[in-house]
Design an enzyme around this catalytic site. Structure first.
Site, PDB file in Angstrom:
ATOM      1  N   HIS A   1       0.832  -1.201   0.000  1.00 37.14           N
ATOM      2  CA  HIS A   1       0.000   0.000   0.000  1.00 37.14           C
ATOM      3  C   HIS A   1       0.869   1.253   0.000  1.00 37.14           C
ATOM      4  CE1 HIS A   1       1.053  -0.630   4.250  1.00 37.14           C
ATOM      5  NE2 HIS A   1       0.914   0.678   4.391  1.00 37.14           N
TER       6      HIS A   1
ATOM      7  N   ARG B   1       9.889  -1.415   2.867  1.00 32.31           N
ATOM      8  CA  ARG B   1       9.615  -0.526   1.737  1.00 32.31           C
ATOM      9  C   ARG B   1       9.865  -1.222   0.408  1.00 32.31           C
ATOM     10  NH1 ARG B   1      12.085   1.993   5.826  1.00 32.31           N
ATOM     11  NH2 ARG B   1      10.937   3.679   6.837  1.00 32.31           N
TER      12      ARG B   1
END
Length: 492
Positions: free
Chosen positions: A270, A289
């Site tokens: 997301h 990440r």
């Protein structure tokens, strides 16, 4: 109940100065604070060591106050520790530009990641997230439904090349053969596509981006909406030459209107794009990440953590549930998550005295007032007043477990958000924090000046093939890997 002083972050993706609701709200509730011309991204309300709230009357950390207070002894995780942590952090966020594309680990994954790399994974706790839109709020969340993904693969050959044409054909053949998009074989095919993308070389990526924007300029859309195309163009401006620019082609682009709410657990890819929200998260600061960031990208952990579930955006929406009877002024947002639930409290102004009780909860909670003005009182079991607080926009109140509070006066329409959980919070007193090392300089890339009217590929874009493998086979076994023999949550 206690008034809190909380913590404000200044990450670069935040809105600047008084444009930020975080800055305005923080200034309203913290009289010594002055808004400056810099980004204000997050208002943290909780006990996490990276941004601990303090009780205004004593200046003690809220976690210490809970550990030593009489009512705090009702919490099952109060075992004579110096600090007792809540299981959640409540935030208000003001977003001007895209946050990094990211995922959060499960509890088991967090324990293993922390043991392996406490620098980048400081917590042994998971971080599910809920976002309630205060303004129009946009995000990317979860892999698109299989048919939309196939439509984009057909319309955009650069995406096929990025994922690997053989991998894409495998997914297409499975779907056309009648396999459900949640089937393990489909998810395994998507995992191979994603892995191939994370191995893209700088020169190839530059050419694929040029080809992508050529198609967009020619009006090719596939399954994209026009507002999603605008997101792609903005990402290209903010993160030139980044592989994350492709992400809106394979992730759901969600646009929440004020009052709408979404939730996603661990293992879901997301990124927040723009707008302002109330966010509830698990009491953790662990992030893996994927793109759109200068920070550390742990490629192996990323690939292993994702659930590779393809699903429509509606799957992530959380409905509001109006409470009944004396609590008709409260709406509840209750995702499938034990770490937090959210109450929205709205009370209309009245010239006459009125009693509007908050639900009595056998757990600790934090309430932030975002609008209006009124009088909040705490009462005992005989309904006798124990404590009184005048509350207005910006005030943040801690309510101990079992305490009964009610609004008795409301001079202007009151709006507040209350986060609570019956779970035990993590033991952050045993948290290992290691000093971060400087970020490595990116690898140099060849000059390839290429441009179109709408998109320019910079001649010296710092793109690095990110490949941080684990050092030994023994260490590889420490982190749970995506396993086609497991179910969608990674449980075998």
């Amino acid at each position: 109940m206690e008034r809190l002083d909380c913590h404000c972050n200044n990450y670069q993706w935040g809105k600047t100065g008084a444009e930020s609701e975080v800055a305005r709200l923080f200034a309203a509730g913290h009289p010594d604070f002055t808004i400056e011309k810099k980004p204000y991204s997050e208002l943290w309300m909780g006990t996490h060591p990276d941004g601990p709230a303090r009780v205004r009357a004593s200046a003690r950390k809220l976690s210490t106050h809970i550990a030593t207070s009489e009512s705090g002894r009702k919490l099952s995780n109060n075992n004579r520790r110096d600090n007792v942590h809540l299981p959640f952090i409540m935030k208000v966020m003001s977003i001007d530009r895209t946050l990094s594309i990211q995922v959060h680990p499960t509890k088991d994954q967090a324990v293993r990641l922390h043991a392996r790399d406490p620098v980048n994974y400081p917590d042994e706790h998971h971080k599910p997230e809920l976002a309630y839109a205060l303004t129009q709020f946009e995000l990317l969340c979860g892999f698109r439904p299989a048919q939309e993904l196939l439509d984009n693969l057909e319309a955009f050959p650069p995406l096929r090349n990025l994922f690997g044409t053989g991998n894409c054909d495998k997914l297409r053949n499975l779907i056309h053969a009648g396999f459900e998009q949640t089937h393990l074989k489909c998810r395994t095919a998507l995992a191979e596509m994603f892995k191939k993308m994370m191995d893209v070389e700088a020169d190839e990526l530059r050419e694929l981006l040029f080809a992508l924007f050529t198609l967009l300029d020619e009006g090719v859309r596939g399954a994209l909406r026009e507002d999603t195309v605008a997101v792609i163009r903005k990402m290209a401006d903010d993160f030139k030459g980044d592989v994350g620019i492709f992400s809106p082609l394979y992730l759901n682009h969600m646009v929440l209107m004020p009052g709408e709410c979404c939730y996603y657990a661990a293992e879901e890819l997301h990124a927040y794009l723009s707008g302002e929200c109330v966010e509830c998260v698990g009491c953790s600061n662990n992030t893996i990440r994927a793109a759109c960031t200068p920070k550390y990208i742990d490629r192996e952990a990323l690939i292993d953590c994702l659930n590779y579930r393809m699903t429509p955006p509606e799957y992530y929406l959380v409905p509001s549930i109006p409470l009944a009877g004396p609590h008709a002024h409260v709406d509840e947002y209750a995702p499938d998550c034990k770490d937090f639930q959210l109450h929205r409290i709205r009370i209309q102004a009245s010239s006459a005295q009125q009693v509007k009780p908050f639900p009595v909860l056998d757990c600790a909670s934090i309430t932030v007032f975002v609008a209006g003005s009124g009088v909040l009182v705490e009462v005992d079991e005989n309904d006798q007043e124990v404590k009184r607080q005048h509350v207005t926009r910006g005030d943040i109140i801690y309510i101990p477990p079992g305490n009964s509070v009610q609004v008795i006066e409301c001079s202007s329409d009151l709006e507040a958000y209350r986060t609570f959980s019956y779970e035990d919070g993590p033991d952050h007193d045993s948290r290992t924090v290691v000093q971060r090392q400087p970020v490595m300089a990116p690898m140099p890339v060849k000059k390839m000046p290429v441009q179109t009217a709408a998109y320019t590929v910079p001649s010296q874009t710092p793109i690095t093939k990110v490949k941080f493998g684990l050092e030994t086979e023994e260490k590889k076994k420490e982190l749970p890997r995506f396993n086609p023999a497991c179910d969608m949550d990674g449980v075998c």
